[in-house]
Design a protein around this motif. Structure first.
Motif, PDB file in Angstrom:
ATOM      1  N   PHE A   1      71.278  69.263 -35.172  1.00  0.00           N
ATOM      2  CA  PHE A   1      70.242  70.884 -35.479  1.00  0.00           C
ATOM      3  C   PHE A   1      71.032  71.806 -35.885  1.00  0.00           C
ATOM      4  CE2 PHE A   1      66.356  72.655 -36.795  1.00  0.00           C
ATOM      5  CZ  PHE A   1      66.483  73.775 -35.336  1.00  0.00           C
ATOM      6  N   PHE A   2      72.170  71.837 -34.510  1.00  0.00           N
ATOM      7  CA  PHE A   2      72.335  73.210 -35.538  1.00  0.00           C
ATOM      8  C   PHE A   2      73.652  72.572 -36.122  1.00  0.00           C
ATOM      9  CE2 PHE A   2      74.519  77.173 -34.194  1.00  0.00           C
ATOM     10  CZ  PHE A   2      76.287  76.876 -34.847  1.00  0.00           C
TER      11      PHE A   2
ATOM     12  N   VAL B   1      72.698  73.507 -43.753  1.00  0.00           N
ATOM     13  CA  VAL B   1      71.519  73.783 -44.950  1.00  0.00           C
ATOM     14  C   VAL B   1      72.139  75.157 -45.922  1.00  0.00           C
ATOM     15  CG1 VAL B   1      69.470  74.485 -45.376  1.00  0.00           C
ATOM     16  CG2 VAL B   1      70.222  72.067 -44.924  1.00  0.00           C
ATOM     17  N   HIS B   2      72.307  76.257 -44.119  1.00  0.00           N
ATOM     18  CA  HIS B   2      72.679  77.221 -44.774  1.00  0.00           C
ATOM     19  C   HIS B   2      73.909  77.672 -45.249  1.00  0.00           C
ATOM     20  CE1 HIS B   2      72.722  81.998 -43.371  1.00  0.00           C
ATOM     21  NE2 HIS B   2      73.932  81.734 -43.795  1.00  0.00           N
ATOM     22  N   THR B   3      74.390  76.713 -44.991  1.00  0.00           N
ATOM     23  CA  THR B   3      76.199  76.751 -46.181  1.00  0.00           C
ATOM     24  C   THR B   3      75.768  76.150 -47.716  1.00  0.00           C
ATOM     25  OG1 THR B   3      77.521  76.217 -43.871  1.00  0.00           O
ATOM     26  CG2 THR B   3      78.343  76.026 -46.296  1.00  0.00           C
TER      27      THR B   3
ATOM     28  N   VAL C   1      69.168  65.171 -26.027  1.00  0.00           N
ATOM     29  CA  VAL C   1      69.230  66.519 -26.128  1.00  0.00           C
ATOM     30  C   VAL C   1      70.328  67.519 -26.707  1.00  0.00           C
ATOM     31  CG1 VAL C   1      68.185  68.749 -24.891  1.00  0.00           C
ATOM     32  CG2 VAL C   1      67.163  66.839 -24.249  1.00  0.00           C
ATOM     33  N   LEU C   2      71.124  67.486 -25.363  1.00  0.00           N
ATOM     34  CA  LEU C   2      72.316  67.816 -26.330  1.00  0.00           C
ATOM     35  C   LEU C   2      72.813  67.993 -27.723  1.00  0.00           C
ATOM     36  CD1 LEU C   2      74.447  68.608 -23.211  1.00  0.00           C
ATOM     37  CD2 LEU C   2      73.680  70.050 -24.545  1.00  0.00           C
TER      38      LEU C   2
END
Lengths: 643, 124
Positions: B48-49, B55-57, B41-42
């Motif tokens: 994901f983060f 993607v944001h960059t 999960v981590l």
């Protein structure tokens, strides 16, 4: 039965394994054996690399009164057009569509060239220098001298058909990625641009490029120079553009990166970026108002006196800064190719050498006075022509006045008096002073094309050469050398380095100011003061009275020099160079001026041509610099005496 | 031998034996499984983060490209305006425009010499 099923199953399994083996083999082939090939294709799709073009530096002149600077050379966007034949489906149709528009474009260009040649005075220049070829390197590779609509007697339809055929021959090459349509220096005008944008012809590409612009037109054209082409590369030619081409053009940058599906650079992917370094801006010492005064006076003078060509230089004698530099006929750097003869683009002020004639007399006289061989009041007797070797030397007007002082010698521009001075000085001393005044060496001014003049060693001077050198014949100078030498007299005996650059401003913001440079002390301050006064007497009492501005003491000297005929090697009886060199106001000169006219009409002397031009220009400068008069011009003045 | 005293401890005998996990305690297997799940999960969360940041960059890179294109366009406009300004301030334009103003040239200039220290001064 069971065994049959078993066999079929085994066959199926074997077939499956064979298929799998084929797939694995194919995968191995694609991913291992042909790995490099597909990597190259993928990179070619994703990666892009390009040089980043820097902006060329701007060249500025000043406004002496307000301190503002004005660009004389800058950049603008222009449109160019070229063809990509491999993208054309129907090259015939494209050629037929393009040909009429191209013919009309050429007509407009030809008319523009004719107008510029007329405005810049080149029509008269052409009649004396009939050499009609433009720079051959500016033509398209393999371009033939095709028909021009305005110069050809052919009907326009035939011209269009001929151009359409030429275009079709260029476009009918299936694999060709590039064909130029216009000459390298040509950019689209609005009419052709709108036409091409509307037609949107397949295989015709419009592209914006940065091109050079000269917002002041032909002002200071010879000093600025222009940006031309060396093959396909832009390069500065003549003037400041040529001399400082390396720092004006800046440095290319580089960008490589990976592009996404939309064509944009992917920021997080590996990329290389080196920004372009824009060129350095240059601020000149030229004052555009003084430049305009000089150009206006020069144009009027050349046309009035029917000279082949004329030049004016204005300097600040205390700093060596060139404040104005004009030549007429001139050209327009925006359309530098609109010339009848490429010679019109050269700057004669730094590149043409000529025999200075009598304007050199104060220089020789200063040497004699400096070495105490003469004073302004020293006398000699002028009884008539003198014989030196096999030559007879006479005064310019054939008149002789008996006992004459050195001041009279300059006032009357007496060649015989100067021969007397030369005999007192001797060749070695004269040569030494000429070299100390900067004659026979480049001044080092920051302009392309400065000529190196030669001064013959004194050991090789004959008696005749010693005599003629004293009145400025038998040796050559450039106009900038001549005025710089006169400026020694105006500047308390100090020779300054002539310069035309005031400061350099890099794209990073660093400013480098160019300070005036003293070269050497040539004569004493006392000598300079005496010779200045003698030159004032030339205007107040001598042959240069037409240079006088009432209320002010201006120093000057006329010069009328014969020109050697290159074919015969003898002095021409018709050609001559008229000059006037002067400065003022004395005793605190703010400006020095040299005026040179090549071959004015008739039996003209400097006293009737260049001297009045000096007066007109000096009057404007005295008003512009707000110099109050030295005396009341309306009151009766005693005759000027050299102190 | 039978105990004589009554004992309150449930004798082992006759009683079914339960393991620690049966009694509710966490055994090693469970701990391992839980650790694995948490780790997955981590890792998933961090991945994901990280992907989100990438993607944001990348999308910001596109924004930066747009802004750079805007800057470039504005610089081009500025250059065009500067060049137009230079042409309007050129001596040729000034001469053409002043031609219609019917200005007259100065024919003489007088210089005033202040006397007695008195002089009229115009200030802006």
């Amino acid at each position: 039965m069971a065994s049959k099923v078993h066999v079929r199953t085994q066959i199926l399994i074997a077939g499956g394994f064979i298929l799998l083996a084929i797939l694995i083999g194919r995968l191995a082939d694609l991913q291992l054996l042909q790995h490099a090939h597909f990597m190259d294709i993928a990179e070619a799709q994703r990666k892009r690399a390009a040089d980043l073009q820097p902006h060329r530096g701007t060249i500025y002149v000043r406004d002496g009164k307000g301190g503002d600077i004005f660009p004389v050379a800058s950049n603008k966007s222009g449109w160019i057009v070229y063809a990509v034949p491999r993208n054309m489906k129907d090259p015939r149709s494209v050629a037929d569509t393009l040909a009429p528009a191209l013919v009309q474009f050429r007509e407009r260009q030809d008319q523009r060239k004719r107008d510029i040649i007329q405005q810049t005075g080149q029509n008269d220049f052409l009649s004396l220098h009939p050499s009609p070829s433009p720079e051959p390197s500016e033509s398209l590779p393999g371009e033939q001298a095709g028909p021009s609509p305005s110069s050809s007697p052919e009907p326009v339809d035939q011209i269009i058909a001929s151009i359409a055929e030429d275009l079709f021959n260029k476009f009918d090459q299936k694999q060709d990625p590039y064909e130029p349509i216009l000459r390298p220096y040509e950019i689209l005008d609005d009419d052709l641009l709108h036409f091409l944008q509307e037609k949107n012809l397949a295989g015709i590409v419009l592209e914006q490029q940065e091109v050079r612009a000269y917002p002041e037109g032909s002002l200071f054209a010879h000093g600025v120079g222009y940006v031309g082409f060396d093959g396909t590369a832009r390069t500065g030619r003549y003037g400041i553009e040529g001399y400082f081409d390396d720092i004006l053009k800046g440095d290319l940058g580089f960008l490589s990166g990976e592009r996404g599906g939309t064509g944009k650079i992917i920021g997080v992917a590996a990329n290389e970026f080196r920004p372009a370094q824009d060129g350095t801006d240059i601020v000149l010492t030229i004052d555009r108002v003084v430049q305009a005064f000089a150009e206006q006076e020069l144009k009027t003078g050349v046309e009035k006196y029917g000279a082949d060509r004329g030049s004016i230089v204005v300097m600040n004698p205390k700093t060596g800064a060139v404040v104005a530099m004009a030549t007429f006929p001139t050209f327009d750097p925006n359309t530098y190719y609109a010339v009848r003869d490429a010679k019109v683009q050269t700057n004669p002020i730094v590149s043409d050498s000529f025999e200075p004639g009598s304007i050199l007399k104060p220089v020789i006289m200063a040497g004699a006075i400096n070495d105490s061989l003469a004073t302004p009041d020293t006398t000699f007797v002028d009884n008539g022509p003198v014989r030196v070797g096999k030559y007879t030397i006479n005064t310019f007007d054939g008149k002789h006045y008996g006992v004459q002082t050195m001041t009279n010698t300059l006032e009357q521009s007496n060649n015989i008096g100067m021969v007397w001075v030369a005999q007192k000085m001797g060749s070695e001393r004269m040569y030494d002073y000429l070299r100390r005044f900067g004659i026979g060496e480049r001044t080092g001014i920051e302009l392309d094309g400065e000529t190196q003049t030669n001064l013959t060693e004194p050991q090789r001077w004959s008696d005749a050469q010693q005599a003629t050198t004293a009145f400025g014949q038998g040796m050559v100078v450039t106009p900038i050398q001549a005025l710089n030498a006169i400026d020694v007299i105006a500047n308390n005996g100090m020779l300054m380095q002539p310069h035309i650059v005031s400061s350099l401003r890099s794209s990073s913001g660093d400013v480098q100011e160019i300070a005036p440079t003293t070269v050497r002390q040539v004569i004493t301050q006392d000598t300079a003061s005496k010779v200045s006064a003698m030159m004032v007497s030339v205007i107040e009492n001598g042959v240069a009275r037409s240079a006088r501005v009432p209320g002010y003491y201006l120093a000057g000297k006329t010069g009328t020099a014969q020109v050697a005929d290159p074919e015969t090697g003898k002095y021409s009886t018709s050609n001559k160079i008229i000059t006037f060199a002067g400065f003022g106001p004395v005793p605190d000169p703010q400006f020095s001026i040299l005026i040179k006219l090549d071959n004015p009409y008739g039996l003209s002397f400097a006293s009737g041509t260049a001297a009045p031009m000096f007066r007109n220009l000096a009057e404007k400068l005295l008003t512009y610099y707000q110099v109050p008069p030295s005396y009341d011009a309306s009151a009766v003045q005693p005759k000027f005496q050299v102190p | 031998m039978k105990p004589t005293r009554q004992q309150f401890v449930t004798p082992r005998a006759g009683r079914s034996y339960r393991t620690a996990s049966q009694r509710g305690a966490i055994d090693r297997g469970t701990a391992t499984a839980m650790f694995g799940i948490v780790a997955v999960v981590l890792i998933g969360m961090f991945s994901f983060f990280y992907l989100q940041q990438v993607v944001h960059t990348a999308s910001q890179g596109a924004d930066v490209s747009q802004l750079e294109a805007q800057i470039s366009s504005l610089k081009e406009q500025q250059k065009t305006i500067e060049l137009d300004g230079a042409r309007l301030r050129s001596l040729q334009t000034i001469q053409e425009q002043t031609g219609s103003m019917n200005l007259v040239p100065t024919d003489s200039v007088s210089y005033l010499a202040p006397t007695d220290g008195r002089v009229a001064v115009l200030t802006k």
